[in-house]
Design a protein around this motif. Structure first.
Motif, PDB file in Angstrom:
ATOM      1  N   PRO A   1      -4.165   6.233   4.983  1.00  0.00           N
ATOM      2  CA  PRO A   1      -4.417   5.488   6.216  1.00  0.00           C
ATOM      3  C   PRO A   1      -3.702   4.145   6.157  1.00  0.00           C
ATOM      4  CG  PRO A   1      -6.318   5.386   4.753  1.00  0.00           C
ATOM      5  CD  PRO A   1      -5.348   6.347   4.128  1.00  0.00           C
ATOM      6  N   ASP A   2      -3.323   3.631   7.317  1.00  0.00           N
ATOM      7  CA  ASP A   2      -2.759   2.271   7.390  1.00  0.00           C
ATOM      8  C   ASP A   2      -3.953   1.308   7.462  1.00  0.00           C
ATOM      9  OD1 ASP A   2      -1.752  -0.234   8.406  1.00  0.00           O
ATOM     10  OD2 ASP A   2       0.086   0.819   8.926  1.00  0.00           O
ATOM     11  N   ILE A   3      -4.157   0.560   6.388  1.00  0.00           N
ATOM     12  CA  ILE A   3      -5.338  -0.310   6.288  1.00  0.00           C
ATOM     13  C   ILE A   3      -5.285  -1.417   7.337  1.00  0.00           C
ATOM     14  CG2 ILE A   3      -6.686  -1.822   4.776  1.00  0.00           C
ATOM     15  CD1 ILE A   3      -5.392  -0.295   2.386  1.00  0.00           C
ATOM     16  N   LEU A   4      -4.083  -1.973   7.525  1.00  0.00           N
ATOM     17  CA  LEU A   4      -3.933  -3.044   8.510  1.00  0.00           C
ATOM     18  C   LEU A   4      -4.248  -2.531   9.915  1.00  0.00           C
ATOM     19  CD1 LEU A   4      -3.137  -5.962   9.083  1.00  0.00           C
ATOM     20  CD2 LEU A   4      -0.731  -5.250   9.082  1.00  0.00           C
TER      21      LEU A   4
ATOM     22  N   VAL B   1       0.853  -1.197   0.000  1.00  0.00           N
ATOM     23  CA  VAL B   1       0.000   0.000   0.000  1.00  0.00           C
ATOM     24  C   VAL B   1       0.886   1.243   0.000  1.00  0.00           C
ATOM     25  CG1 VAL B   1      -1.851   1.208   1.215  1.00  0.00           C
ATOM     26  CG2 VAL B   1      -1.664  -1.290   1.401  1.00  0.00           C
ATOM     27  N   ALA B   2       0.590   2.173  -0.893  1.00  0.00           N
ATOM     28  CA  ALA B   2       1.362   3.419  -0.912  1.00  0.00           C
ATOM     29  C   ALA B   2       1.151   4.157   0.409  1.00  0.00           C
ATOM     30  CB  ALA B   2       0.910   4.310  -2.069  1.00  0.00           C
ATOM     31  N   ASP B   3       2.234   4.626   0.995  1.00  0.00           N
ATOM     32  CA  ASP B   3       2.107   5.359   2.255  1.00  0.00           C
ATOM     33  C   ASP B   3       1.549   6.761   2.035  1.00  0.00           C
ATOM     34  OD1 ASP B   3       3.095   3.352   3.978  1.00  0.00           O
ATOM     35  OD2 ASP B   3       5.125   3.741   3.226  1.00  0.00           O
TER      36      ASP B   3
ATOM     37  N   GLY C   1      -0.365  -9.666   8.391  1.00  0.00           N
ATOM     38  CA  GLY C   1       0.319  -8.571   7.706  1.00  0.00           C
ATOM     39  C   GLY C   1       1.565  -9.063   7.009  1.00  0.00           C
ATOM     40  N   PHE C   2       2.086  -8.225   6.158  1.00  0.00           N
ATOM     41  CA  PHE C   2       3.343  -8.501   5.466  1.00  0.00           C
ATOM     42  C   PHE C   2       4.320  -7.388   5.783  1.00  0.00           C
ATOM     43  CE2 PHE C   2       3.376 -11.822   2.097  1.00  0.00           C
ATOM     44  CZ  PHE C   2       2.183 -12.415   2.418  1.00  0.00           C
TER      45      PHE C   2
HETATM   46  O1  C5P Z   1       4.404  -0.491   7.730  1.00  0.00           O
HETATM   47  P1  C5P Z   1       4.530  -1.347   6.544  1.00  0.00           P
HETATM   48  O2  C5P Z   1       4.077  -0.668   5.272  1.00  0.00           O
HETATM   49  O3  C5P Z   1       5.853  -2.005   6.350  1.00  0.00           O
HETATM   50  O4  C5P Z   1       3.516  -2.546   6.838  1.00  0.00           O
HETATM   51  C1  C5P Z   1       3.274  -3.506   5.904  1.00  0.00           C
HETATM   52  C2  C5P Z   1       1.936  -4.137   6.157  1.00  0.00           C
HETATM   53  O5  C5P Z   1       0.963  -3.132   6.430  1.00  0.00           O
HETATM   54  C3  C5P Z   1       1.409  -4.884   4.942  1.00  0.00           C
HETATM   55  O6  C5P Z   1       0.631  -5.959   5.351  1.00  0.00           O
HETATM   56  C4  C5P Z   1       0.609  -3.824   4.224  1.00  0.00           C
HETATM   57  O7  C5P Z   1      -0.382  -4.405   3.385  1.00  0.00           O
HETATM   58  C5  C5P Z   1       0.022  -3.069   5.391  1.00  0.00           C
HETATM   59  N1  C5P Z   1      -0.237  -1.648   5.101  1.00  0.00           N
HETATM   60  C6  C5P Z   1      -1.525  -1.198   5.078  1.00  0.00           C
HETATM   61  N2  C5P Z   1      -1.794   0.120   4.818  1.00  0.00           N
HETATM   62  C7  C5P Z   1      -0.792   0.991   4.624  1.00  0.00           C
HETATM   63  C8  C5P Z   1       0.541   0.549   4.659  1.00  0.00           C
HETATM   64  C9  C5P Z   1       0.779  -0.784   4.900  1.00  0.00           C
HETATM   65  O8  C5P Z   1      -2.437  -2.007   5.281  1.00  0.00           O
HETATM   66  N3  C5P Z   1      -1.083   2.273   4.375  1.00  0.00           N
END
Ligand code: C5P
Length: 233
Positions: free
Chosen positions: A126-129, A96-98, A149-150
């Protein structure tokens, strides 16, 4: 032959990179091919699961998998959270693009019109996880749902790949974390992957340069054993 151990389970997988629109013809993207997420979706379906694949990838949709096509992180979040509402497992293999462009141009930016941006302003996605973990805690996602998560990591002076993975699992608050080491001819766009599958109770399975199908099987094995041993939570 594959075990039929996911029969009746609802599995949501996200796969591929996200595309963050700049104008009608351009986007910010990343190198994620979607191969690993698609492999997980295919193997989960072959093990009996009802699979929803939320993806931006152009790879063919695996047999017996329902695909929801999305582009941006915001679209992925909405599709994933709604699919997760009755899921037994959510696996976030997507990159996911930050960040996304703050202003999206409704017409193509022309290089000779003086309208090209001197810089592209970005805002945080947003951080979806994290959103899934919060929705799980507040009961919007079934209590027994396993969140995976990955993490693509490199080792550096502050710690090894594994140490970064452990810290990320704790920070993210999911049940399992698949940790890939990037930059060794594995991971992005490749057919092989390697790394570790960590669980929140301290368990750890190492997978050495496996095909993405084999890693998919190992991840689903870890999901099945985690779901069978909720006392470990
Ligand atoms: O923090 P990081 O990007 O390394 O975390 C990776 C994990 O968080 C992956 O499972 C990715 O799909 C998820 N992720 C997310 N939303 C974001 C960034 C990462 O769900 N904006």
């Amino acid at each position: 032959t594959l075990p039929w151990d996911l029969a009746g389970k609802r599995v949501v997988v996200t796969s591929g990179g996200t595309r963050e629109e700049i104008d009608p013809v351009r986007f910010l993207g990343n190198r994620s091919s979607g191969k690993q997420g698609h492999a997980i979706a295919a193997v989960a379906a072959a093990r009996g699961a009802q699979v929803t694949l939320v993806t931006s990838s152009d790879l063919p949709v695996p047999a017996a998998v329902e695909a929801i096509r999305i582009d941006s992180a915001l679209e992925m979040r909405d599709a994933t959270l709604s699919a997760a509402a009755d899921a037994d497992v959510v696996i976030k293999a997507a990159a996911v693009a930050d960040f996304r462009p703050t202003d999206v141009s409704s017409s193509k930016l022309k290089k000779d019109s003086g309208s090209e941006p001197a810089q592209i302003r970005l805002e945080r996605n947003p951080d979806i996880l994290a959103g899934l973990v919060a929705a799980h805690a507040s009961g919007e996602i079934p209590a027994g749902c396993v969140l995976v998560g990955f993490a693509a990591e490199t080792g550096d002076s502050t710690g090894s790949v594994l140490e970064h993975g452990r810290a990320k699992l704790a920070r993210k608050g999911c049940d399992l974390l698949v940790v890939n080491e990037v930059g060794r001819g594995t991971t992005f766009g490749q057919d092989v992957n390697g790394g570790w599958i960590l669980d929140a109770a301290g368990g750890e399975v190492s997978v050495d340069r496996a095909s993405k199908d084999l890693l998919a099987s190992r991840i689903l094995d870890a999901v099945v054993s985690w779901a069978a041993a909720p006392s470990a939570r």
